[in-house]
Design a protein around this motif. Structure first.
Motif, PDB file in Angstrom:
ATOM      1  N   PRO A   9       1.008  -0.680   0.015  1.00  0.00           N
ATOM      2  CA  PRO A   9       0.026   0.210   0.154  1.00  0.00           C
ATOM      3  C   PRO A   9       0.272   1.496  -0.055  1.00  0.00           C
ATOM      4  CG  PRO A   9      -0.761  -1.205   1.757  1.00  0.00           C
ATOM      5  CD  PRO A   9       0.864  -2.039   1.073  1.00  0.00           C
ATOM      6  N   TRP A  10       1.900   0.919   0.138  1.00  0.00           N
ATOM      7  CA  TRP A  10       2.573   2.837   0.823  1.00  0.00           C
ATOM      8  C   TRP A  10       3.263   3.189  -0.798  1.00  0.00           C
ATOM      9  CZ3 TRP A  10       7.965   3.540  -0.688  1.00  0.00           C
ATOM     10  CH2 TRP A  10       8.340   2.733  -1.335  1.00  0.00           C
ATOM     11  N   LYS A  11       3.075   2.008  -1.592  1.00  0.00           N
ATOM     12  CA  LYS A  11       3.837   2.686  -2.313  1.00  0.00           C
ATOM     13  C   LYS A  11       2.927   3.599  -3.437  1.00  0.00           C
ATOM     14  CE  LYS A  11       6.778  -1.023  -4.490  1.00  0.00           C
ATOM     15  NZ  LYS A  11       7.083  -2.353  -4.818  1.00  0.00           N
ATOM     16  N   GLY A  12       1.453   2.917  -3.370  1.00  0.00           N
ATOM     17  CA  GLY A  12       0.197   4.022  -4.008  1.00  0.00           C
ATOM     18  C   GLY A  12      -0.052   5.132  -3.586  1.00  0.00           C
ATOM     19  N   ILE A  13      -0.131   5.329  -2.386  1.00  0.00           N
ATOM     20  CA  ILE A  13       0.576   6.556  -1.074  1.00  0.00           C
ATOM     21  C   ILE A  13       1.300   7.576  -1.512  1.00  0.00           C
ATOM     22  CG2 ILE A  13       0.558   7.429   1.392  1.00  0.00           C
ATOM     23  CD1 ILE A  13      -0.885   4.825   1.608  1.00  0.00           C
ATOM     24  N   GLY A 154       7.640  11.591   6.529  1.00  0.00           N
ATOM     25  CA  GLY A 154       8.085  11.417   4.773  1.00  0.00           C
ATOM     26  C   GLY A 154       7.359   9.407   5.688  1.00  0.00           C
ATOM     27  N   ILE A 155       6.060   8.834   6.280  1.00  0.00           N
ATOM     28  CA  ILE A 155       5.290   8.196   6.669  1.00  0.00           C
ATOM     29  C   ILE A 155       4.331   7.727   5.483  1.00  0.00           C
ATOM     30  CG2 ILE A 155       4.882   6.535   8.169  1.00  0.00           C
ATOM     31  CD1 ILE A 155       8.034   6.771   8.427  1.00  0.00           C
ATOM     32  N   ALA A 156       4.409   6.498   4.754  1.00  0.00           N
ATOM     33  CA  ALA A 156       3.224   7.165   4.116  1.00  0.00           C
ATOM     34  C   ALA A 156       1.818   6.361   5.152  1.00  0.00           C
ATOM     35  CB  ALA A 156       2.996   5.526   3.159  1.00  0.00           C
ATOM     36  N   ALA A 157       1.857   6.216   5.710  1.00  0.00           N
ATOM     37  CA  ALA A 157       0.830   5.371   7.521  1.00  0.00           C
ATOM     38  C   ALA A 157       0.512   7.009   7.932  1.00  0.00           C
ATOM     39  CB  ALA A 157       0.946   4.866   8.191  1.00  0.00           C
ATOM     40  N   LEU A 158       1.108   8.037   8.150  1.00  0.00           N
ATOM     41  CA  LEU A 158       0.348   8.779   7.921  1.00  0.00           C
ATOM     42  C   LEU A 158       0.220  10.377   6.810  1.00  0.00           C
ATOM     43  CD1 LEU A 158       2.825  10.198  10.801  1.00  0.00           C
ATOM     44  CD2 LEU A 158       0.972   9.322  11.121  1.00  0.00           C
ATOM     45  N   LEU A 396       3.361   2.336  12.336  1.00  0.00           N
ATOM     46  CA  LEU A 396       2.936   2.768  11.814  1.00  0.00           C
ATOM     47  C   LEU A 396       3.995   2.654  10.095  1.00  0.00           C
ATOM     48  CD1 LEU A 396       3.783   6.436  13.001  1.00  0.00           C
ATOM     49  CD2 LEU A 396       1.875   5.490  12.237  1.00  0.00           C
ATOM     50  N   LEU A 397       4.969   1.861   9.838  1.00  0.00           N
ATOM     51  CA  LEU A 397       5.692   1.414   8.868  1.00  0.00           C
ATOM     52  C   LEU A 397       4.948   0.115   8.466  1.00  0.00           C
ATOM     53  CD1 LEU A 397       9.382   2.212   9.894  1.00  0.00           C
ATOM     54  CD2 LEU A 397       8.311   3.346   8.158  1.00  0.00           C
ATOM     55  N   GLU A 398       4.709  -0.688   9.397  1.00  0.00           N
ATOM     56  CA  GLU A 398       4.329  -1.959   9.267  1.00  0.00           C
ATOM     57  C   GLU A 398       2.499  -1.529   8.537  1.00  0.00           C
ATOM     58  OE1 GLU A 398       4.624  -4.654  12.659  1.00  0.00           O
ATOM     59  OE2 GLU A 398       6.438  -4.993  12.869  1.00  0.00           O
ATOM     60  N   GLU A 399       2.401  -0.483   9.127  1.00  0.00           N
ATOM     61  CA  GLU A 399       0.932  -0.320   8.273  1.00  0.00           C
ATOM     62  C   GLU A 399       0.604  -0.691   7.129  1.00  0.00           C
ATOM     63  OE1 GLU A 399      -2.533   3.339   9.258  1.00  0.00           O
ATOM     64  OE2 GLU A 399      -1.463   2.407  10.511  1.00  0.00           O
ATOM     65  N   THR A 400       1.775  -0.100   6.545  1.00  0.00           N
ATOM     66  CA  THR A 400       1.283  -0.219   4.778  1.00  0.00           C
ATOM     67  C   THR A 400       2.679  -0.673   3.881  1.00  0.00           C
ATOM     68  OG1 THR A 400       2.764   1.778   4.912  1.00  0.00           O
ATOM     69  CG2 THR A 400       0.392   2.363   4.201  1.00  0.00           C
ATOM     70  N   LYS A 401       3.477  -2.002   4.699  1.00  0.00           N
ATOM     71  CA  LYS A 401       4.071  -2.308   4.240  1.00  0.00           C
ATOM     72  C   LYS A 401       5.470  -2.009   3.629  1.00  0.00           C
ATOM     73  CE  LYS A 401       0.705  -6.322   3.028  1.00  0.00           C
ATOM     74  NZ  LYS A 401       0.043  -7.430   2.240  1.00  0.00           N
TER      75      LYS A 401
END
Length: 572
Positions: A9-13, A154-158, A396-401
């Protein structure tokens, strides 16, 4: 590559977030391809591009380059300039800086222009400025909350989770009349000395793209150096204001705890964690001592009214007398921390500063041997910074892999918080070091009275010059002063030149340990091409005792003027 990695998920975010940022730059502010940095890795300097690209008018260039913070405010409040045209000029320059260095996260240009227009209307209607910093364009590290804007660090989950309220410092700065034009880039986890993350990418040094821009307030350091903001607001726990200032050849000021509102930020940890171990602080980054003073003299006396983490404070005026005979200033020179032997150009510039200061009539210079207590500070600071664990950041990191950035892979892992007993023991060690360090500042006479020995210390910012990307070594020269809660600041001295290379000459003496071994690799010609340092800034750090923040600013001015009077690198 597994399907899991492809679909993370982090990539699309990250793609959406970067696209949102990039489309916020108006088409008329986009650089022509010929002005953009080359894709291949070269020691390219882009500082002159804003002046040459044709996007900024002659008036824009004058506004962004020729004024101090105080004279710019005066020009606005006396109707020689409008807040709106000043803001527009800095927004343009910030947009150019972003295209050249990737230093911004949130582009606040529309709201900044709207804010500036309201300030102009206030001045016209009431005949007086909104506040003492009326119309001053500033930028802030991404961690500060601005209502309606992400603090993603710089964290995708945020990402795409805008703040519901302002950080106290944001409210204070708005009450003073500031205009916030952008938020700036940081490293993943806020715990690296090179500003790179998966969402926004890496911020590049505008002086030399092969060396680090610094961190964690790296975007601030770059934006201020490129004159895209009058004053940048950063934070510091291991050197995160001072290191970007050194890397970009500008001035940075780390206050004592409680001088500038710090709370109410997104830092990827549980609320209150920082106050349980070692507290980070907030401070300004600027292009002159005078600009630092302009910011601090308005913020420090008002801080207690805006934030629960601040203490009452005054900011003095006028001249300051030194602790020496007849009011002369006494400066201590402390070259080493006992853990990392400074590389030759670092020791060389410290000696040059010493010689220049000795030629000034009202300054006495004293050599200070490395205190045993100082050699213990970095290790304890490192343990305290890790005392609260990394559970929320790991979550937070694990939330979006989201994977760890390369530099973080060997340095970050989920860890439990230390026990109360363990933290108590570390704080007891800290108190012991603080007590022992008092002896370098004060001497006791035969009657038992104590007297100050010198007004400020000068020491390195780091044991090495500005290093290649992702190769910053130990932070003992900066984190130690956070442990001790001494205010500390950076002054640029000159650029690294051909005479500093000493090609074919290696360092002598035994290694002091693992930190020192890695540091020596930055001078080992089999590992590092020393020519990478050419034209990068060489700086010094200036430090007084705890809570002597106003004295630090005055000592910076004294030292900075002395360096200018005795001859300074014209490139700075």
């Amino acid at each position: 590559m597994s399907s899991c990695e492809v679909d993370a998920p982090w990539k699309g975010i990250a793609r959406r977030k970067r696209a949102e940022r990039d489309t916020a730059i108006p088409a008329v502010w986009k650089l022509d391809q010929k002005h953009l940095p080359k894709e291949n890795r070269e020691p390219e300097n882009v500082l002159s591009v804003p002046d040459q690209c044709g996007i900024l008018t002659a008036k824009d260039l004058t506004i962004t380059s020729r004024y101090s913070a105080r004279s710019l405010i005066s020009a606005i409040t006396s109707n020689h300039l409008t807040a709106k045209e000043v803001t527009a000029a800095f927004c343009k320059r910030a947009a150019i800086a972003q295209q050249l260095t990737n230093c911004l996260t949130e582009l606040l240009f529309p709201s900044a222009l709207q804010r500036a227009e309201s300030l102009d209307k206030h001045l016209a209607e009431y005949g007086k400025p909104f506040g003492p910093l009326h119309g001053l364009p500033i930028s802030m590290k991404d961690s500060f909350n601005i209502m309606g804007v992400d603090s993603s660090i710089g964290i995708a989950a945020l990402c795409f989770k805008p703040a519901k309220s302002n950080s106290p410092l944001v409210d204070l700065l708005l009450s003073l009349g500031c205009v916030i034009i952008a938020k700036t880039n940081v490293p993943q986890t806020l715990a690296a000395l090179d500003s790179n993350n998966n969402v926004f990418g890496r911020t590049m040094n505008p002086i030399n793209r092969l060396v680090t821009a610094g961190g964690s307030s790296g975007g601030e350091g770059v934006l201020v150096a490129m004159k895209g903001s009058m004053i940048g607001v950063g934070t510091d726990i291991g050197g995160s204001i001072r290191i970007p200032a050194m890397c970009n050849g500008i001035y940075g000021f780390k206050p004592s705890v409680g001088r500038v509102p710090h709370g109410g930020q997104e830092v990827g940890s549980l609320y209150g964690d920082g106050r349980a171990a070692m507290e980070a602080v907030t401070g300004p980054i600027a292009r002159s001592v005078q600009d630092l003073d302009t910011f601090l003299k308005e913020v420090v006396p008002r801080a207690e009214m805006w934030a629960e983490d601040c203490v009452p404070g005054n900011w003095g005026v006028g001249e300051m007398k030194g602790c020496g005979k007849n009011g002369n200033f006494v400066v201590g020179i402390m070259r080493r921390d006992g853990n990392c032997e400074p590389l030759p150009p670092v020791l060389k510039v410290i000696e040059e500063v010493k010689q220049k200061l000795t030629r000034v009539g009202n300054i006495e210079v004293v050599d200070i041997p490395t205190p045993q207590a100082w050699t213990k500070c970095q290790g304890l600071a490192n343990r305290l910074m890790a005392a609260n664990g990394a559970t929320r950041m790991a979550d937070l990191l694990e939330e979006t892999k989201e994977p760890l950035a390369p530099w973080m892979q060997r340095r970050f892992k989920r860890s439990p918080a230390r026990s109360i007993a363990e933290v108590r023991d570390m704080q007891a060690q800290r108190s012991s070091l603080e007590r022992r360090m008092l002896d370098i500042w004060y001497q006791t006479d035969k009657d038992g009275s104590r007297k100050r020995k010198f007004d400020a210390l000068i020491c390195p910012v780091a044991p090495h010059p500005v290093p290649p990307i992702d190769r910053w070594n130990a932070v003992g020269y900066t984190s130690s002063f956070v442990l001790l809660d001494y205010p500390a600041a950076v002054i640029p001295v000159r650029r690294f030149d051909e005479g500093d290379l000493e090609l074919g000459k290696e360092m002598g003496g035994p290694s002091l340990g693992s930190w020192d071994e890695r540091n020596r690799q930055l001078w080992d010609e089999k590992i590092t091409d020393r020519k990478v340092y050419l034209d990068t800034p060489l700086s010094i750090q200036v430090v007084p005792p705890k809570l002597h923040d106003f004295e630090l600013c005055r000592m910076m001015d004294v030292i900075d003027r002395a360096l200018s009077t005795t001859g300074r690198d014209s490139k700075l």
